[in-house]
Design a protein around this motif. Structure first.
Motif, short mmCIF file in Angstrom:
data_model
loop_
_atom_site.label_atom_id
_atom_site.label_comp_id
_atom_site.label_asym_id
_atom_site.label_seq_id
_atom_site.Cartn_x
_atom_site.Cartn_y
_atom_site.Cartn_z
N ARG A 286 -8.65 60.35 -16.46
CA ARG A 286 -7.26 60.81 -16.52
C ARG A 286 -7.09 62.14 -17.24
NH1 ARG A 286 -4.09 55.39 -18.64
NH2 ARG A 286 -5.18 53.84 -17.36
N ARG B 176 -8.98 61.36 -11.52
CA ARG B 176 -7.62 61.79 -11.16
C ARG B 176 -7.27 63.15 -11.77
NH1 ARG B 176 -4.44 56.54 -12.97
NH2 ARG B 176 -6.37 56.07 -14.07
N TYR B 177 -7.69 63.36 -13.00
CA TYR B 177 -7.40 64.63 -13.68
C TYR B 177 -7.99 65.79 -12.90
CZ TYR B 177 -8.19 68.27 -17.25
OH TYR B 177 -8.27 69.45 -17.94
N SER C 94 0.48 63.58 -16.52
CA SER C 94 -0.69 63.21 -17.31
C SER C 94 -0.69 63.84 -18.70
CB SER C 94 -1.97 63.63 -16.58
OG SER C 94 -2.15 65.04 -16.63
N ASP D 212 -4.16 62.35 -21.59
CA ASP D 212 -3.62 61.01 -21.40
C ASP D 212 -3.29 60.38 -22.75
OD1 ASP D 212 -3.24 58.58 -19.61
OD2 ASP D 212 -4.68 57.82 -21.07
N GLU E 284 1.58 65.90 -10.94
CA GLU E 284 0.59 64.98 -11.48
C GLU E 284 0.09 65.43 -12.84
OE1 GLU E 284 -1.24 63.39 -7.19
OE2 GLU E 284 -2.29 64.93 -8.37
N THR F 96 -1.01 67.05 -19.29
CA THR F 96 -1.90 68.21 -19.31
C THR F 96 -1.09 69.50 -19.30
OG1 THR F 96 -3.59 66.96 -18.12
CG2 THR F 96 -3.77 69.36 -18.09
#
Length: 744
Positions: A450, A644-645, A681, A454, A677, A683
């Motif tokens: 992630r 996913r990241y 997350s 996260d 996304e 980020t």
């Protein structure tokens, strides 16, 4: 049949496979040939009279052809009376019932046969006789006699029966067998639909666009049985919800009531001890080793021989034998196993899982026994097993999953281990250090899939550090580095510098490589984003040299703590810094080194990182082909391993390349999705860089107002966190900002 060559066709298959639908389609097509289809159904309950199948056929003909039927029936006087006025069969004697003395029965059979054949001579007839596995003995004997007289007549017969009952019931086999296996009979065995056909059913119900993965799981779960497919889709209420992967998961966790009823009918025909053994098999898994089954049964107090007890289940096609290993049995359907498993109470399930886990610990599972299998049963049996016995198995399963790069599985086992360690007694001194180590491993796994932004990943590292107050242990470089990275990724640069300084000040000569590299890399990134590129390059170049000095093996060892090969992570920002300083040759060399280091035998995250750097720098240089190629290659790696990241990061590059490659709508959509996304997350690192790509793509498509709004967003992000490097005049976004935001 139309040419005077009467035949019998037998359609065999499991419930829901499409036997009745096939007969309906045949009858529909024969209507244009002026052939009358007449239906007869066998009844599964008690009380049906003898000849009930044929009574239905004759009643239909008496209605559809009254004059012709009366003229033929009058020739036989009272011989047809048993089919219309016979008493109901006694309970439990449906198949054994004998309707009168043998000579009288034969004359009745003959009368029915002649009636049907004469009517077929007037106009072709096709008899559709369904569910012959429920037929009474007189009806089956009559069918056998009629079949022997079909040659040269305009009468055809199609029957349906369930495969396992037709082949496994000795009584039914004796009455029906000669008809089914006669050379005059054509047998059609229906099997499950292929995956492509299931995809057609799904599209018809929910519309096009359902993911291939969802269709594949639906096919696997139903084995292509159309009835099961529709029942599984019915779990969602609205079939269009199949487009939502989260809703589609419901099909993988529940057994539809209609499917359960069908399967329960099959189970009811089995001996009680067979059903008990089947439930035990359901606990063991989709594949059952008879040696393991015997050991588990012994622990459960059962004494029957497993192979003999399960023979009825094999004949009923609930289990099938492994052609390569006589000690293995497989459930024919996942839904069969799940229905049986659902018949067990919670406590009973836990005890059986515990028995399986203990049997596996003794090696009863043979060479196929896996750590994951043992962990599954230990976890499911943890209600009755002591936590200290279960924890080592879960930890080993997590390690094995990580080695296999099955990161989501590793996360699952680690979460379960964390839950379980908290159940250890309060006075157990081993609990805090065990939880501390598990929290580190869990945080690293979440960061891998992630990203370090996260919240759960950072919480795990924070909890691990807090436990040091209980264990008395000093700060671990791994934890400090992970918290440093979490602060970097979420844009909290002062906090990141604080952790970097702690790493720099850790004792030891030579200093721990994790501490040394973490300190240099963390400070180098902060200096980079603040635009102090020359100072950043000093830190990053030093980190690259130290990482290279570890050698391949040392770097791989360090990667377990960094979650990246330090040779890769340190080179990434080093390449960006060289590029921004105008040293394209050095930047190009670093890109080539990144790709070479990760081309073979590298961690998926390292390969994704290298491809991201290559794609970003290609995009900044206007190299659309390389940005597309590296972006798509990186996304494939990320998808394959559940990263996913990295998938979101690389989608930024793919979206930009798609816009400039002639697919503007697709590209803009990818960019929007990726940015959403990454925001979700947590980020923030490189966010202005990504917004710059987005603004450039929008401007390229003529969406100037949207591009301007994105650039204002970019400027706010730079100002909020002092990320001045992203307004460097060498970046395309900076040039576009001066063009669209002349006010500054």
């Amino acid at each position: 049949m139309l040419a005077g060559k009467g035949r019998l066709a037998a359609v065999l298959g499991e419930p829901g496979i499409g036997k009745s639908r096939l007969l309906s389609e045949v009858a529909q097509r024969l209507r244009s040939d002026r052939t009358e289809a007449v239906w007869g159904y066998c009844f599964p309950g008690r009380g049906a009279p003898p000849y009930w199948l044929w009574t239905q056929v004759l009643r239909q003909l008496a209605t559809s052809r009254p004059d012709a039927f009366r003229a033929v029936a009058d020739r036989f006087g009272d011989l047809l009376t048993p089919l219309f006025d016979g008493p109901p069969a006694e309970d439990g004697a449906r198949r054994d019932r004998t309707a009168g003395a043998a000579p009288d029965r034969f004359r009745t059979y003959d009368a029915v046969c002649e009636t049907l054949l004469c009517l077929a001579d007037d106009a072709p007839l096709l008899l559709m006789l369904e569910d012959l596995h429920w037929a009474d003995a007189p009806s089956l004997q009559l069918l056998r006699l009629l079949t022997s007289r079909l040659n040269g007549r305009h009468l055809g017969i199609v029957i349906t029966a369930r495969t396992w009952e037709a082949e496994s019931d000795p009584e039914l086999d004796g009455a029906l067998g000669e008809t089914l296996w006669s050379p005059r009979t054509e047998t059609v065995r229906l099997v499950g639909l292929p995956e492509d056909a299931v995809a057609v059913l799904v599209s018809a119900a929910s519309g096009p666009g359902v993911s291939r993965a969802t269709v594949r799981r639906l096919h696997e779960r139903s084995k292509g049985n159309p009835y099961f497919v529709h029942q599984l889709m019915s779990l969602l209420g609205d079939a269009t919800r199949l487009h939502d992967p989260r809703a589609a998961r419901l099909m993988l966790t529940r057994v539809p009531s209609g499917v359960r009823e069908v399967l329960t009918q099959r189970f009811a025909a089995l001996p009680d001890r067979t059903r008990d053994q089947l439930r035990l098999c359901a606990v063991i898994g989709s594949t059952v080793d008879l040696r393991l089954l015997a050991e588990v049964a012994r622990r459960d107090g059962q004494r029957e021989e497993a192979g003999e007890t399960l023979e009825p289940a094999v004949r009923a096609q609930l289990l099938c034998e492994d052609p390569a290993d006589p000690c293995l049995l497989h459930f024919t359907h996942a839904l069969v196993r799940e229905t049986l498993y659902g018949e067990l109470g919670r406590e009973r399930r836990a005890r059986l899982h515990a028995h399986v886990a203990q049997a596996l610990a003794t090696g009863a599972g043979g060479p196929r026994d896996s750590v994951e299998q043992r962990a599954h049963h230990a976890w499911e049996g943890s209600r009755v097993l002591p936590p200290a016995q279960v924890l080592p198995v879960l930890c080993r399963a997590a390690e094995e999953a990580e080695l296999r790069l099955a990161y989501e599985q590793a996360e699952m086992w680690l979460r379960r281990a964390v839950d379980l360690v908290r159940l250890l007694p309060a006075d157990d001194a081993s609990a805090p250090p065990q939880e501390q180590q598990l929290q580190i491993q869990l945080g690293q796994m979440l960061a891998t899939t992630r990203g370090y932004g996260d919240a759960d990943a950072e919480a795990a590292f924070t909890r691990s550090r807090a436990l040091s107050a209980v264990t008395g242990a000093a700060d671990q470089p791994t934890v400090l580095w992970s918290l440093c990275t979490a602060h970097l990724v979420t844009g909290r640069y002062e906090g990141a510098l604080g952790f970097s300084d702690r790493l720099r000040g850790m004792p030891g000569r030579p200093q721990d490589p994790v501490a040394y590299l973490g300190a240099r890399y963390g400070r180098g990134i902060v200096l980079h984003v603040r635009g102090e590129l020359a100072a950043a390059l000093v830190e990053l170049e030093d980190a690259v040299g130290r990482a290279d000095a570890l050698g391949a093996e040392g770097a791989r060892q360090a990667a377990r703590y960094f979650q990246h090969d330090p040779r890769i992570s340190c080179r990434s920002y080093d390449a960006f810094t060289h590029w921004l300083l105008g040293d394209r040759e050095a930047a190009s060399a670093r890109r080539a080194e990144l790709l070479a280091l990760t081309r073979h035998d590298s961690r998926p995250g390292d390969r994704a990182f290298a491809l991201y750097v290559d794609a970003v720098l290609a995009g900044l240089e206007g190299d659309i082909a390389t940005a597309r190629r590296s972006g798509e290659s990186g996304r494939e790696v990320a998808d394959r391993y559940g990263l996913r990241y990295w998938r979101s990061m690389l989608t930024v590059c793919s979206g930009w390349a798609a816009v400039h490659g002639g697919a503007p709508d697709t590209g803009v959509g990818l960019l929007r999705t990726a940015l959403d996304e990454l925001r979700a997350s947590g980020t923030l690192i490189r966010l202005p860089l990504h917004l710059g790509f987005f603004a450039d793509a929008l401007h390229h498509t003529g969406r100037t107002d949207e591009a301007t709004a994105v650039l204002r967003h970019l400027a706010r992000e730079v100002e909020a966190r002092g990320e001045h490097v992203y307004l460097d005049p060498r970046l395309p976004a900076a040039r576009l900002t001066r063009l669209l935001l002349p006010e500054g």
